[in-house]
Write an enzyme that holds these catalytic residues in place. Structure first.
Site, PDB file in Angstrom:
ATOM      1  N   SER A  64     -13.409  -5.126   0.810  1.00  0.00           N
ATOM      2  CA  SER A  64     -14.268  -4.494  -0.198  1.00  0.00           C
ATOM      3  C   SER A  64     -15.750  -4.777   0.053  1.00  0.00           C
ATOM      4  O   SER A  64     -16.485  -5.165  -0.849  1.00  0.00           O
ATOM      5  CB  SER A  64     -13.896  -4.952  -1.610  1.00  0.00           C
ATOM      6  OG  SER A  64     -14.425  -4.083  -2.583  1.00  0.00           O
ATOM      7  N   TYR A  68       0.820  -1.208   0.000  1.00  0.00           N
ATOM      8  CA  TYR A  68       0.000   0.000   0.000  1.00  0.00           C
ATOM      9  C   TYR A  68       0.854   1.258   0.000  1.00  0.00           C
ATOM     10  O   TYR A  68       1.953   1.264   0.513  1.00  0.00           O
ATOM     11  CB  TYR A  68      -0.908   0.018   1.237  1.00  0.00           C
ATOM     12  CG  TYR A  68      -1.941  -1.072   1.298  1.00  0.00           C
ATOM     13  CD1 TYR A  68      -2.283  -1.806   0.172  1.00  0.00           C
ATOM     14  CD2 TYR A  68      -2.587  -1.380   2.498  1.00  0.00           C
ATOM     15  CE1 TYR A  68      -3.232  -2.807   0.239  1.00  0.00           C
ATOM     16  CE2 TYR A  68      -3.541  -2.376   2.566  1.00  0.00           C
ATOM     17  CZ  TYR A  68      -3.853  -3.091   1.436  1.00  0.00           C
ATOM     18  OH  TYR A  68      -4.796  -4.084   1.507  1.00  0.00           O
ATOM     19  N   LEU A  73     -18.085  -2.812   0.267  1.00  0.00           N
ATOM     20  CA  LEU A  73     -18.921  -1.908  -0.531  1.00  0.00           C
ATOM     21  C   LEU A  73     -18.600  -2.026  -2.016  1.00  0.00           C
ATOM     22  O   LEU A  73     -18.960  -1.145  -2.811  1.00  0.00           O
ATOM     23  CB  LEU A  73     -18.728  -0.457  -0.068  1.00  0.00           C
ATOM     24  CG  LEU A  73     -19.210  -0.149   1.353  1.00  0.00           C
ATOM     25  CD1 LEU A  73     -18.920   1.300   1.719  1.00  0.00           C
ATOM     26  CD2 LEU A  73     -20.700  -0.445   1.493  1.00  0.00           C
ATOM     27  N   GLY A 102     -16.821   0.759  -3.438  1.00  0.00           N
ATOM     28  CA  GLY A 102     -17.654   1.960  -3.374  1.00  0.00           C
ATOM     29  C   GLY A 102     -18.894   1.897  -4.234  1.00  0.00           C
ATOM     30  O   GLY A 102     -19.783   2.753  -4.122  1.00  0.00           O
TER      31      GLY A 102
END
Length: 350
Positions: free
Chosen positions: A238, A53, A240, A243
């Site tokens: 994840s 990351y 969502l 998103g």
């Protein structure tokens, strides 16, 4: 905040895990500090990061997220013992990370030491393999014909797994990591690691984090059943759908600064007529239940049988507060049935 035991470990983790992959790209140190302070005040004790990351990954942002978290830990040393810090070693395929090579014993030893340095801590509570050396049906490769299991050299990969476990054992005995886990792996991966751990008295994988949400439920029921009966914590990432389940990408919308305006990678932005139709129904259902779409999606994941803790991420405090607040909702049987009716119409929408 509610807590659950992390698989076969002795760690109690919050049902909400704070994901950090936006730190160093979409969020800076001040943003991260604010997210951490708010999350801890809400009872969250579980923080997930990775050497790879920030995301989308690049050579310029490699390691930045761990560094940002490490800066906070250095300034708040008294709080370190209250936190369950999880990080991950990257698998093969990224040229600027160990030349894109496989996870090996040497890579594990080197990566643990590098992560500890960036995190400015003496130990990592949960150290995970970000993805396996072999190709698996993750990152959009879950449709028949996209992965050829018969091409995998089973003995070769089993031997690699043993080598990895032996290196992890070295790190555990040195006090550098407490527990080990998987990410983006399969039922065979879980079973084989557990078999090798038992046979050779090596550290046991206590958790796995995989993509899981209302649009993408491939782990239900088989992998989740494996986790439950093997005492391996299931950690959805994840929740969502990048998103999408918020509804903000409906009808071609691309809000400024949102994830879908960034670089597409691994087929994670699955903008299809089917996924659009499914999201529209979930958005409408949430409105009828006086909930936001995010609250509906996150509350649902939290109530899936076998889920231990859900990994959330946010680029703003408004998003973070909404997401954490979603876990206060307890969906009724009637509400769950309404969600199930939509899901049955769109079982593989993403």
């Amino acid at each position: 905040m509610q807590y659950s035991r992390l698989g076969s470990s002795d760690l109690q983790v919050s049902r909400v895990c704070l994901g950090t992959m936006t730190w160093g790209k979409q969020n800076d140190q001040a943003d991260a500090d604010a997210q951490l302070e708010y999350s801890l005040n809400q009872g969250i004790n579980f923080i997930d990061t990775a050497e790879m990351y920030a995301v989308p990954p690049s050579a310029d942002t490699y390691g930045k997220t761990e560094t940002i978290l490490g800066n906070w830990l250095a300034k708040n040393a008294s709080k370190r013992k209250e936190l369950i810090v999880a990080s991950k070693i990257a698998g093969p395929g990224i040229s600027y990370i160990r030349g894109g090579g496989d996870i090996t014993a040497e890579a594990v030893i080197q990566s643990v030491d590098a992560s500890l340095q960036r995190l400015q801590t003496d130990y990592i509570d949960l150290y995970q393999l970000h993805w396996p050396n072999r190709t698996t049906p993750h990152f959009g490769k879950h449709w028949p014909g996209q992965v050829s299991f018969t091409d995998v050299d089973t003995l070769k990969h089993s031997n690699q797994m043993l080598e990895i476990l032996q290196a992890l054992d070295t790190c555990v005995k040195a006090g550098k990591i407490r527990y080990c886990g998987l990410s983006d792996d399969t039922t065979w991966g879980i079973a084989e690691y557990l078999r090798l751990s038992e046979k050779y008295s090596l550290p046991r994988m206590v958790s796995i984090q995989n993509e899981f949400n209302l649009l993408h439920t491939k782990d239900w029921p088989y992998l989740v059943e494996q986790c439950v009966h093997s005492d391996v914590a299931y950690l959805p990432w994840s929740p969502l759908a990048g998103g999408m389940l918020s509804g903000k990408y409906l009808n071609g919308q691309r809000p400024e600064g949102s994830r879908w305006t960034l670089t597409q990678r691994n087929g994670l932005f699955r903008d299809t007529p089917m996924s659009q139709a499914a999201v529209k129904e979930y958005v409408d259902l949430a409105a009828s239940l006086s909930m936001t779409p995010c609250q509906l999606a996150l509350a649902w994941v939290n109530q899936v049988d076998g889920v231990t803790s859900t990994i959330i991420g946010a680029t703003s405090m408004v998003q973070l507060k909404e997401d954490i607040g979603a876990f206060e909702h307890r969906l009724s049987d009637t509400q769950l049935a309404a969600i199930a009716a939509v899901h049955q119409r769109f079982p593989v929408a993403f």
